[in-house]
Scaffold this motif. Sequence first.
Motif, PDB file in Angstrom:
ATOM      1  N   CYS A 212       0.847  -1.197   0.000  1.00 14.89           N
ATOM      2  CA  CYS A 212       0.000   0.000   0.000  1.00 14.89           C
ATOM      3  C   CYS A 212       0.885   1.250   0.000  1.00 14.89           C
ATOM      4  O   CYS A 212       1.724   1.421   0.890  1.00 14.89           O
ATOM      5  CB  CYS A 212      -0.904  -0.014   1.229  1.00 14.89           C
ATOM      6  N   PRO A 213       0.706   2.173  -0.955  1.00 11.05           N
ATOM      7  CA  PRO A 213       1.545   3.380  -1.009  1.00 11.05           C
ATOM      8  C   PRO A 213       1.503   4.195   0.282  1.00 11.05           C
ATOM      9  O   PRO A 213       2.539   4.716   0.722  1.00 11.05           O
ATOM     10  CB  PRO A 213       0.953   4.161  -2.189  1.00 11.05           C
ATOM     11  N   ASP A 214       0.329   4.318   0.899  1.00  8.29           N
ATOM     12  CA  ASP A 214       0.235   5.101   2.133  1.00  8.29           C
ATOM     13  C   ASP A 214       0.894   4.379   3.304  1.00  8.29           C
ATOM     14  O   ASP A 214       1.439   5.016   4.203  1.00  8.29           O
ATOM     15  CB  ASP A 214      -1.224   5.426   2.453  1.00  8.29           C
ATOM     16  N   SER A 215       0.837   3.040   3.313  1.00  5.26           N
ATOM     17  CA  SER A 215       1.544   2.274   4.342  1.00  5.26           C
ATOM     18  C   SER A 215       3.048   2.441   4.178  1.00  5.26           C
ATOM     19  O   SER A 215       3.779   2.635   5.161  1.00  5.26           O
ATOM     20  CB  SER A 215       1.173   0.792   4.250  1.00  5.26           C
ATOM     21  N   ILE A 216       3.513   2.360   2.947  1.00  2.00           N
ATOM     22  CA  ILE A 216       4.938   2.533   2.663  1.00  2.00           C
ATOM     23  C   ILE A 216       5.400   3.911   3.124  1.00  2.00           C
ATOM     24  O   ILE A 216       6.449   4.057   3.766  1.00  2.00           O
ATOM     25  CB  ILE A 216       5.207   2.343   1.155  1.00  2.00           C
ATOM     26  N   ALA A 217       4.608   4.934   2.809  1.00  2.00           N
ATOM     27  CA  ALA A 217       4.963   6.297   3.203  1.00  2.00           C
ATOM     28  C   ALA A 217       5.018   6.429   4.715  1.00  2.00           C
ATOM     29  O   ALA A 217       5.923   7.073   5.267  1.00  2.00           O
ATOM     30  CB  ALA A 217       3.958   7.285   2.611  1.00  2.00           C
ATOM     31  N   PHE A 218       4.058   5.817   5.414  1.00  8.53           N
ATOM     32  CA  PHE A 218       4.035   5.944   6.871  1.00  8.53           C
ATOM     33  C   PHE A 218       5.239   5.256   7.504  1.00  8.53           C
ATOM     34  O   PHE A 218       5.896   5.812   8.392  1.00  8.53           O
ATOM     35  CB  PHE A 218       2.741   5.374   7.446  1.00  8.53           C
ATOM     36  N   VAL A 219       5.535   4.043   7.068  1.00  9.14           N
ATOM     37  CA  VAL A 219       6.667   3.307   7.638  1.00  9.14           C
ATOM     38  C   VAL A 219       7.972   4.051   7.398  1.00  9.14           C
ATOM     39  O   VAL A 219       8.792   4.217   8.308  1.00  9.14           O
ATOM     40  CB  VAL A 219       6.731   1.881   7.055  1.00  9.14           C
ATOM     41  N   ASN A 220       8.168   4.522   6.168  1.00 10.33           N
ATOM     42  CA  ASN A 220       9.443   5.131   5.802  1.00 10.33           C
ATOM     43  C   ASN A 220       9.602   6.563   6.284  1.00 10.33           C
ATOM     44  O   ASN A 220      10.699   6.976   6.677  1.00 10.33           O
ATOM     45  CB  ASN A 220       9.619   5.092   4.283  1.00 10.33           C
ATOM     46  N   ARG A 221       8.519   7.334   6.265  1.00 12.65           N
ATOM     47  CA  ARG A 221       8.637   8.772   6.517  1.00 12.65           C
ATOM     48  C   ARG A 221       8.177   9.196   7.912  1.00 12.65           C
ATOM     49  O   ARG A 221       8.466  10.308   8.345  1.00 12.65           O
ATOM     50  CB  ARG A 221       7.837   9.545   5.467  1.00 12.65           C
ATOM     51  N   GLN A 222       7.464   8.329   8.587  1.00  6.99           N
ATOM     52  CA  GLN A 222       6.989   8.670   9.929  1.00  6.99           C
ATOM     53  C   GLN A 222       7.543   7.710  10.984  1.00  6.99           C
ATOM     54  O   GLN A 222       8.255   8.120  11.895  1.00  6.99           O
ATOM     55  CB  GLN A 222       5.453   8.681   9.971  1.00  6.99           C
ATOM     56  N   LEU A 223       7.216   6.429  10.868  1.00  9.49           N
ATOM     57  CA  LEU A 223       7.599   5.477  11.907  1.00  9.49           C
ATOM     58  C   LEU A 223       9.116   5.314  12.003  1.00  9.49           C
ATOM     59  O   LEU A 223       9.685   5.354  13.100  1.00  9.49           O
ATOM     60  CB  LEU A 223       6.932   4.122  11.659  1.00  9.49           C
ATOM     61  N   TRP A 224       9.766   5.111  10.873  1.00  5.29           N
ATOM     62  CA  TRP A 224      11.209   4.869  10.884  1.00  5.29           C
ATOM     63  C   TRP A 224      11.989   6.035  11.501  1.00  5.29           C
ATOM     64  O   TRP A 224      12.755   5.822  12.448  1.00  5.29           O
ATOM     65  CB  TRP A 224      11.699   4.556   9.476  1.00  5.29           C
ATOM     66  N   PRO A 225      11.829   7.270  11.022  1.00  2.00           N
ATOM     67  CA  PRO A 225      12.607   8.363  11.637  1.00  2.00           C
ATOM     68  C   PRO A 225      12.214   8.652  13.079  1.00  2.00           C
ATOM     69  O   PRO A 225      13.069   9.026  13.889  1.00  2.00           O
ATOM     70  CB  PRO A 225      12.326   9.567  10.723  1.00  2.00           C
ATOM     71  N   THR A 226      10.933   8.467  13.422  1.00  2.00           N
ATOM     72  CA  THR A 226      10.510   8.692  14.807  1.00  2.00           C
ATOM     73  C   THR A 226      11.139   7.660  15.723  1.00  2.00           C
ATOM     74  O   THR A 226      11.645   7.991  16.808  1.00  2.00           O
ATOM     75  CB  THR A 226       8.979   8.643  14.917  1.00  2.00           C
ATOM     76  N   TRP A 227      11.111   6.406  15.309  1.00  2.00           N
ATOM     77  CA  TRP A 227      11.743   5.356  16.119  1.00  2.00           C
ATOM     78  C   TRP A 227      13.239   5.591  16.251  1.00  2.00           C
ATOM     79  O   TRP A 227      13.804   5.452  17.338  1.00  2.00           O
ATOM     80  CB  TRP A 227      11.480   3.992  15.492  1.00  2.00           C
ATOM     81  N   GLN A 228      13.906   5.975  15.157  1.00  2.00           N
ATOM     82  CA  GLN A 228      15.340   6.222  15.234  1.00  2.00           C
ATOM     83  C   GLN A 228      15.663   7.344  16.223  1.00  2.00           C
ATOM     84  O   GLN A 228      16.635   7.266  16.968  1.00  2.00           O
ATOM     85  CB  GLN A 228      15.883   6.583  13.850  1.00  2.00           C
ATOM     86  N   ALA A 229      14.826   8.376  16.219  1.00  2.00           N
ATOM     87  CA  ALA A 229      15.075   9.518  17.094  1.00  2.00           C
ATOM     88  C   ALA A 229      14.818   9.198  18.560  1.00  2.00           C
ATOM     89  O   ALA A 229      15.472   9.747  19.443  1.00  2.00           O
ATOM     90  CB  ALA A 229      14.211  10.706  16.661  1.00  2.00           C
ATOM     91  N   LEU A 230      13.876   8.282  18.827  1.00  2.00           N
ATOM     92  CA  LEU A 230      13.420   8.060  20.201  1.00  2.00           C
ATOM     93  C   LEU A 230      13.788   6.696  20.780  1.00  2.00           C
ATOM     94  O   LEU A 230      13.476   6.416  21.940  1.00  2.00           O
ATOM     95  CB  LEU A 230      11.897   8.223  20.272  1.00  2.00           C
ATOM     96  N   GLN A 231      14.440   5.845  20.015  1.00  2.00           N
ATOM     97  CA  GLN A 231      14.612   4.454  20.451  1.00  2.00           C
ATOM     98  C   GLN A 231      15.396   4.318  21.751  1.00  2.00           C
ATOM     99  O   GLN A 231      15.170   3.385  22.527  1.00  2.00           O
ATOM    100  CB  GLN A 231      15.273   3.625  19.347  1.00  2.00           C
TER     101      GLN A 231
END
Length: 274
Positions: free
Chosen positions: A72-91
């Motif tokens: 899903c394009p919107d799922s891909i966008a969320f994982v790559n542009r929201q979840l991934w950088p947020t997790w990296q910043a806060l892990q």
Amino acid sequence: MENFKMILVALMACHMFSTVSSCGISPAFWCDSYSNAHRCNVLDACKDRLENQETGRTSAPVHVDVYFESYCPDSIAFVNRQLWPTWQALQDDGILTFTLYPYGKATSTPLNDGTYAFNCQHGVRECEVNTIENCVIAYSKNVPEMYMPVIHCIEQGRQHLSISQECVEAGGIPWETINTCWKGTTGNQLMYAAGVATDDLDPEMNWVPWIVVNGVHTDEIQQAATDDLMTLVCSTYQGAKPDACNNTTRSKSQQQQQRSVPEKLKFVKRMSAN
């Protein structure tokens, strides 16, 4: 506590010396965070220490459930542009936990042998990659430090199935194990379990990805998560904010990069497309 650390380091040094030279972190710091422990391959040895760190936190972390589908394009966008950088910043700050459910709008049909046939919104390949991702998460024992780099790699590549082996192996997970899982009954049951969790959502899922924060889904939470997950997590967390939360202001150009579609195609208008 210092004695505990010295004993733990001595034990790990005896049995895992080959790992010391490869992870690049002093043994004294292996158990300071999940990311360090994963990098140095000592998650099991550090388990109690890491759990004690979590229970000592003054406020519960924000928990995010993500119900998505791999193509899903919107799922891909969320994982790559929201979840991934947020997790990296806060892990390493301990204020964010999350669970991924790779299933989306798929449906399942029980078969006579006790397994299930799946029909996915974006075709057979999506069902296969959803199952692969479920196997990766299960193999990782739901530890994001192990599975997130793999999921991110797969979702970045777009040619998901063809790069799955490369991404799994790059994440330090044996492809033979994942390949056996997704092609067999284990992967089939993991996929079904993700579907049961998805079908049990209240309110019922009508958009992918479907975001639940601390057990709650609303249109406002959905919009906030897809627009700026970092800000949502930081504003939701009730404890002292880590430094990373003070650096969440984005420029206009960065905000535009975070969106998967033009501004004119707002969330509500895109619902029918997914």
